[in-house]
Design a protein around this motif. Sequence first.
Motif, mmCIF file in Angstrom:
data_model
loop_
_atom_site.group_PDB
_atom_site.id
_atom_site.type_symbol
_atom_site.label_atom_id
_atom_site.label_comp_id
_atom_site.label_asym_id
_atom_site.label_seq_id
_atom_site.Cartn_x
_atom_site.Cartn_y
_atom_site.Cartn_z
ATOM 1 N N TYR A 155 0.832 -1.204 0.000
ATOM 2 C CA TYR A 155 0.000 0.000 0.000
ATOM 3 C C TYR A 155 0.864 1.249 0.000
ATOM 4 O O TYR A 155 1.839 1.360 0.755
ATOM 5 C CB TYR A 155 -0.907 0.008 1.229
ATOM 6 C CG TYR A 155 -1.950 1.111 1.193
ATOM 7 C CD1 TYR A 155 -3.029 1.026 0.319
ATOM 8 C CD2 TYR A 155 -1.838 2.229 2.013
ATOM 9 C CE1 TYR A 155 -3.983 2.033 0.274
ATOM 10 C CE2 TYR A 155 -2.781 3.241 1.970
ATOM 11 C CZ TYR A 155 -3.848 3.136 1.092
ATOM 12 O OH TYR A 155 -4.791 4.131 1.038
ATOM 13 N N ASP A 157 0.809 5.229 0.728
ATOM 14 C CA ASP A 157 0.004 6.260 1.377
ATOM 15 C C ASP A 157 0.115 7.581 0.616
ATOM 16 O O ASP A 157 0.796 7.678 -0.409
ATOM 17 C CB ASP A 157 0.387 6.411 2.856
ATOM 18 C CG ASP A 157 1.829 6.873 3.046
ATOM 19 O OD1 ASP A 157 2.417 7.446 2.098
ATOM 20 O OD2 ASP A 157 2.376 6.663 4.145
ATOM 21 N N ARG A 165 1.267 -4.821 4.212
ATOM 22 C CA ARG A 165 0.323 -5.019 5.316
ATOM 23 C C ARG A 165 -0.362 -6.373 5.180
ATOM 24 O O ARG A 165 -0.553 -6.886 4.074
ATOM 25 C CB ARG A 165 -0.771 -3.947 5.299
ATOM 26 C CG ARG A 165 -0.308 -2.510 5.080
ATOM 27 C CD ARG A 165 0.214 -1.879 6.345
ATOM 28 N NE ARG A 165 0.449 -0.449 6.143
ATOM 29 C CZ ARG A 165 -0.411 0.514 6.488
ATOM 30 N NH1 ARG A 165 -1.571 0.187 7.041
ATOM 31 N NH2 ARG A 165 -0.115 1.782 6.284
ATOM 32 N N CYS A 185 -6.158 -3.774 10.236
ATOM 33 C CA CYS A 185 -4.757 -3.838 9.815
ATOM 34 C C CYS A 185 -3.933 -4.437 10.953
ATOM 35 O O CYS A 185 -3.893 -3.878 12.064
ATOM 36 C CB CYS A 185 -4.255 -2.440 9.456
ATOM 37 S SG CYS A 185 -2.506 -2.385 9.004
ATOM 38 N N ARG A 192 -8.590 0.380 9.538
ATOM 39 C CA ARG A 192 -8.066 1.357 8.601
ATOM 40 C C ARG A 192 -8.897 1.329 7.315
ATOM 41 O O ARG A 192 -9.530 0.330 6.979
ATOM 42 C CB ARG A 192 -6.603 1.046 8.252
ATOM 43 C CG ARG A 192 -5.620 1.366 9.376
ATOM 44 C CD ARG A 192 -5.489 2.856 9.574
ATOM 45 N NE ARG A 192 -4.459 3.210 10.528
ATOM 46 C CZ ARG A 192 -4.650 3.400 11.832
ATOM 47 N NH1 ARG A 192 -5.875 3.226 12.339
ATOM 48 N NH2 ARG A 192 -3.661 3.757 12.619
ATOM 49 N N PHE A 194 -8.478 1.869 3.224
ATOM 50 C CA PHE A 194 -7.458 1.847 2.172
ATOM 51 C C PHE A 194 -8.087 2.207 0.826
ATOM 52 O O PHE A 194 -9.086 1.588 0.425
ATOM 53 C CB PHE A 194 -6.815 0.461 2.064
ATOM 54 C CG PHE A 194 -6.141 -0.005 3.324
ATOM 55 C CD1 PHE A 194 -4.838 0.389 3.608
ATOM 56 C CD2 PHE A 194 -6.805 -0.826 4.218
ATOM 57 C CE1 PHE A 194 -4.209 -0.036 4.772
ATOM 58 C CE2 PHE A 194 -6.194 -1.257 5.378
ATOM 59 C CZ PHE A 194 -4.886 -0.862 5.665
ATOM 60 N N THR A 196 -8.402 1.772 -2.898
ATOM 61 C CA THR A 196 -8.010 0.617 -3.717
ATOM 62 C C THR A 196 -7.072 1.005 -4.852
ATOM 63 O O THR A 196 -6.302 0.160 -5.331
ATOM 64 C CB THR A 196 -9.246 -0.089 -4.289
ATOM 65 O OG1 THR A 196 -10.028 0.844 -5.061
ATOM 66 C CG2 THR A 196 -10.115 -0.656 -3.172
ATOM 67 N N ILE A 199 -3.517 0.423 -3.721
ATOM 68 C CA ILE A 199 -3.050 -0.936 -3.463
ATOM 69 C C ILE A 199 -2.348 -1.429 -4.725
ATOM 70 O O ILE A 199 -2.983 -1.637 -5.758
ATOM 71 C CB ILE A 199 -4.223 -1.868 -3.099
ATOM 72 C CG1 ILE A 199 -4.914 -1.377 -1.824
ATOM 73 C CG2 ILE A 199 -3.734 -3.307 -2.913
ATOM 74 C CD1 ILE A 199 -6.162 -2.174 -1.464
#
Length: 235
Positions: A155, A157, A165, A185, A192, A194, A196, A199
């Motif tokens: 992942y 950020d 993760r 997570c 969390r 996320f 997509t 990812i």
Amino acid sequence: MSRTERLFTLLQALRQHRFPVTGASLAAELGISLRTLYRDIATLQAQGAEIEGEPGLGYVLRPGFMLPPLMFSTEEIEALVLGSQWVAKRTDTQLGRAAQNALAKISAVLPAALRHSLDNSSLLVGSPSQAEADAVDLSIIRQAIRAGYKLGIDYCDLQGNVTQRTIWPLALGYFDHVRMLAAWCETRQDFRHFRTDRIFALRAGKEHYPHRKHELLKAWRAADAARQAKNSNNS
């Protein structure tokens, strides 16, 4: 209300009750006499509906009964069309195709007049704004959510930092510009969200996460509500 519509409405009412419901309550809900209700229940039982119970004790519909050719109101048809259009335009390719297939199956068993309403609906869903492209197959995420499997992800950020993760996927939200995955997570030991499109790698395993999904969803909703309340108080 025709007798066919009444029988269908009775089935729908029974489906909404997980535990036995009295005949008097059902009759009041449908606006019919208790005598008519008993006769309708006997008719449905003769057609194969697994309705258990008896007068004075209550009735319950056991799962697994397949409905005869479907009856929908005009507004229900419009809702089905709009819903399938929204899914087809605003989700991923596999889910959009599934929505179109489902609508085709419903159309195949509708009476001719209702099929005409479905095929000629005048309600439309507008084209979505451009969403960020996903680098992974969202169907794998949906399968993991259904089965309760852990996922491994790479992942990135918002600051450009890439981390690996292990997550317990719980829910997938579809928005105009982005899709969000809610998960527990293991790295952060917290819930969390996320994006997509951030990812970049997805590793589907066969290890179940250790809690029931409905318990985790309940905890996630409570945590999210507390976080929103905190943010509201600070603003």
